[in-house]
Design an enzyme around this catalytic site. Structure first.
Site, PDB file in Angstrom:
ATOM      1  N   HIS A  45      -8.514  13.277  -0.953  1.00  0.00           N
ATOM      2  CA  HIS A  45      -7.052  14.298  -1.213  1.00  0.00           C
ATOM      3  C   HIS A  45      -7.306  14.871  -1.911  1.00  0.00           C
ATOM      4  CE1 HIS A  45      -4.922  12.324  -4.476  1.00  0.00           C
ATOM      5  NE2 HIS A  45      -5.720  11.617  -4.051  1.00  0.00           N
ATOM      6  N   ASP A 102      -8.128  11.730 -10.139  1.00  0.00           N
ATOM      7  CA  ASP A 102      -7.451  11.455  -8.936  1.00  0.00           C
ATOM      8  C   ASP A 102      -6.983  12.878  -8.592  1.00  0.00           C
ATOM      9  OD1 ASP A 102      -5.534   9.972  -6.918  1.00  0.00           O
ATOM     10  OD2 ASP A 102      -4.064   9.771  -8.267  1.00  0.00           O
ATOM     11  N   GLU A 161      -1.701  13.224  -0.156  1.00  0.00           N
ATOM     12  CA  GLU A 161      -1.482  12.145  -0.114  1.00  0.00           C
ATOM     13  C   GLU A 161      -0.442  11.669  -1.493  1.00  0.00           C
ATOM     14  OE1 GLU A 161      -2.346   8.346  -1.629  1.00  0.00           O
ATOM     15  OE2 GLU A 161      -2.480  10.643  -2.748  1.00  0.00           O
ATOM     16  N   GLU A 162      -0.445  11.910  -2.740  1.00  0.00           N
ATOM     17  CA  GLU A 162       0.574  11.260  -3.706  1.00  0.00           C
ATOM     18  C   GLU A 162       2.273  11.745  -3.011  1.00  0.00           C
ATOM     19  OE1 GLU A 162      -0.511  10.632  -5.731  1.00  0.00           O
ATOM     20  OE2 GLU A 162      -2.473  11.329  -6.373  1.00  0.00           O
ATOM     21  N   ASP A 212     -10.960   6.697  -3.140  1.00  0.00           N
ATOM     22  CA  ASP A 212      -9.557   6.973  -4.145  1.00  0.00           C
ATOM     23  C   ASP A 212      -9.498   6.571  -4.627  1.00  0.00           C
ATOM     24  OD1 ASP A 212      -7.415   8.724  -4.946  1.00  0.00           O
ATOM     25  OD2 ASP A 212      -6.442   8.078  -3.030  1.00  0.00           O
TER      26      ASP A 212
END
Length: 457
Positions: free
Chosen positions: A269, A281, A314-315, A341
């Site tokens: 992501h 991340d 994604e978050e 991820d």
């Protein structure tokens, strides 16, 4: 009448030669990956040239353009920018402090979907719960006018399972506290570190201000509450929401030469939270999967197409559903999906579908793993990543490559998520696993879909 035996012998010899070539090719690409700096260079480029990139922010627009440029630079084909909209939350100015009985400044980060405080802030007494369950055990109305504080700590685990074990206190806590009358919600960060850096993350909207405390500050509130005197905290938070922010899934392909319509989908992501630069991340995941695909291309055009996707939300959510909807008609031709991820820690275990396990391609892939100190799990994968969840629901086979997450939650969603925390050797080990896997799948006819019982016989 020896024609059939001769034909069978020829087929067997050809099959054996193919398996040997695939095994050698996979080993070669593994070894090249261990010395290749491309994943590091990609990760450095994204974190340095774009930095933190929350969906809905101008930085995410820069990330989109960076992704297109990087795919072009590396020679990927069929580059696509697929737009969608998704609700997003934006951080504003925020602060917290104990105002009684003794003044203390608190280190906090607002949680995604938190409501802002009223103008001038919110001041209220706190109620501390040493476990999330203890708060859930409270009846409706029992927290009226109070700020609920949950101080349950997160343990350190190699597989990251502790995150799921305590995650509900962030994901659902504000909504649950509001049901019991709370006017605010604070949690100990989902962190395995002991620094004074809080960790943010998303949660369900509860209609009240919600924030994560640094671990030392959560312990401070716990100690103050244990003294038996009322503790009062002032929160000031100026967050905002947008119900329909623009977002993008960006992809590029290494086109297959024999079966271009058979597609292997991998990626990471592109978005991140805002305190750090989103290195582990998940800029690392972008670097790992992009570099792995490029290495396969350098070994010669594969039989099947490899598509690298940089998912754009994604978050805060939305990218998985948008991608699955846009590619629903294509899912039947997707050979495999996988997402990186889990940061940049070395891969220590791989979980593969049971179907196809005996194919020469998977035999060749497994042969590359002992040198990388990677074990093959006996269990089939159960979770391949949030961004491929829509593909998984659509029946696309998937893999799960388990990374060492012992240190991941020291950094995750915090200001410490920066490039210097990544070990280039561990990053390269990830690339070696992914590259060997992509090479064997893309250059074979392995099928990971379970066959009907009648056909299997």
């Amino acid at each position: 009448m020896r024609i059939l035996p001769l034909i069978a012998a020829g087929v067997l010899a050809a099959s054996s030669a193919f398996a040997q070539d695939l095994t050698k090719g996979a080993a070669d690409i593994r070894d090249k990956a261990l010395a290749d700096p491309l994943a590091w260079n990609i990760t450095e480029s994204l974190t340095s040239e774009v930095g933190a990139r929350m969906t809905g922010s101008p930085a995410m627009e820069r990330a989109r353009d960076w992704a297109v440029g990087k795919f072009r630079e590396l020679g990927f084909e069929n580059i696509k920018v697929e737009a969608f909209t998704t609700p997003t939350w934006s951080r504003g100015a925020e602060s917290a402090e104990v105002v009684g009985p003794v003044p203390h400044k608190l280190a906090i980060l607002g949680l995604g979907n938190s409501s802002p405080t009223p103008a001038g802030g919110l001041t209220a007494p706190i109620v501390v719960f040493k476990s999330y369950q203890a708060m859930l055990d409270q009846p409706p109305g029992s927290l009226s006018g109070k700020i609920a504080v949950v101080t349950q700590a997160m343990g350190r685990t190699q597989d990251g399972s502790s995150y799921g074990a305590v995650g509900a206190q962030r994901w659902a806590g504000a909504a649950e506290a509001a049901k019991r009358g709370a006017v605010g919600y604070l949690i100990r960060s989902l962190s395995t570190d002991d620094t004074r850096l809080p960790h943010t993350g998303g949660g369900l909207a509860g209609g009240i201000p919600a924030a994560a405390l640094s671990p030392p500050d959560a312990e401070l509130l716990e100690r103050l509450a244990d003294r038996g005197k009322p503790v009062t905290v002032k929160l000031q938070m100026a967050s905002s929401t947008n119900p329909a922010s623009p977002a993008w899934n960006i992809s590029g392909e290494i086109r297959g030469k024999e079966k271009p319509d058979e597609v292997i989908v991998v990626g990471g992501h592109l978005d991140s939270w805002d305190p750090g630069t989103g290195a582990v991340d998940a800029a690392a995941g972008i670097g790992i999967t992009t570099a792995a695909a490029k290495l396969v291309a350098q070994a010669g055009q594969p039989r099947r197409t490899i598509r690298v996707v940089m998912w754009g939300s994604e978050e805060q959510g939305g990218s998985s559903g948008a991608y699955a909807a846009a590619h629903k008609a294509e899912m039947g031709q997707m050979i495999m999906a996988g997402e990186s991820d889990g940061g940049a820690g070395r891969i220590w275990t791989v979980s593969l579908p049971r179907a196809g396990a005996d194919h020469a391609a998977m035999t060749a892939f497994r042969a590359t793993l002992p040198k990388l100190n990677v074990a093959v799990s006996r269990a089939a994968p159960t979770n391949g990543g949030a961004d491929i969840a829509g593909l998984m629901l659509g029946g696309v086979p998937f893999v799960d490559f388990g990374q060492d997450m012992s240190r991941y939650f020291d950094l995750h969603h915090s200001a410490d998520d920066t490039l210097d925390k990544i070990d280039p050797k561990e990053l390269a080990q990830n690339v070696a696993v992914w590259a060997a896997f992509l090479y064997t799948v893309a250059n074979s006819d392995v099928d990971f879909r379970p066959k009907p019982a009648a056909e299997a016989k």
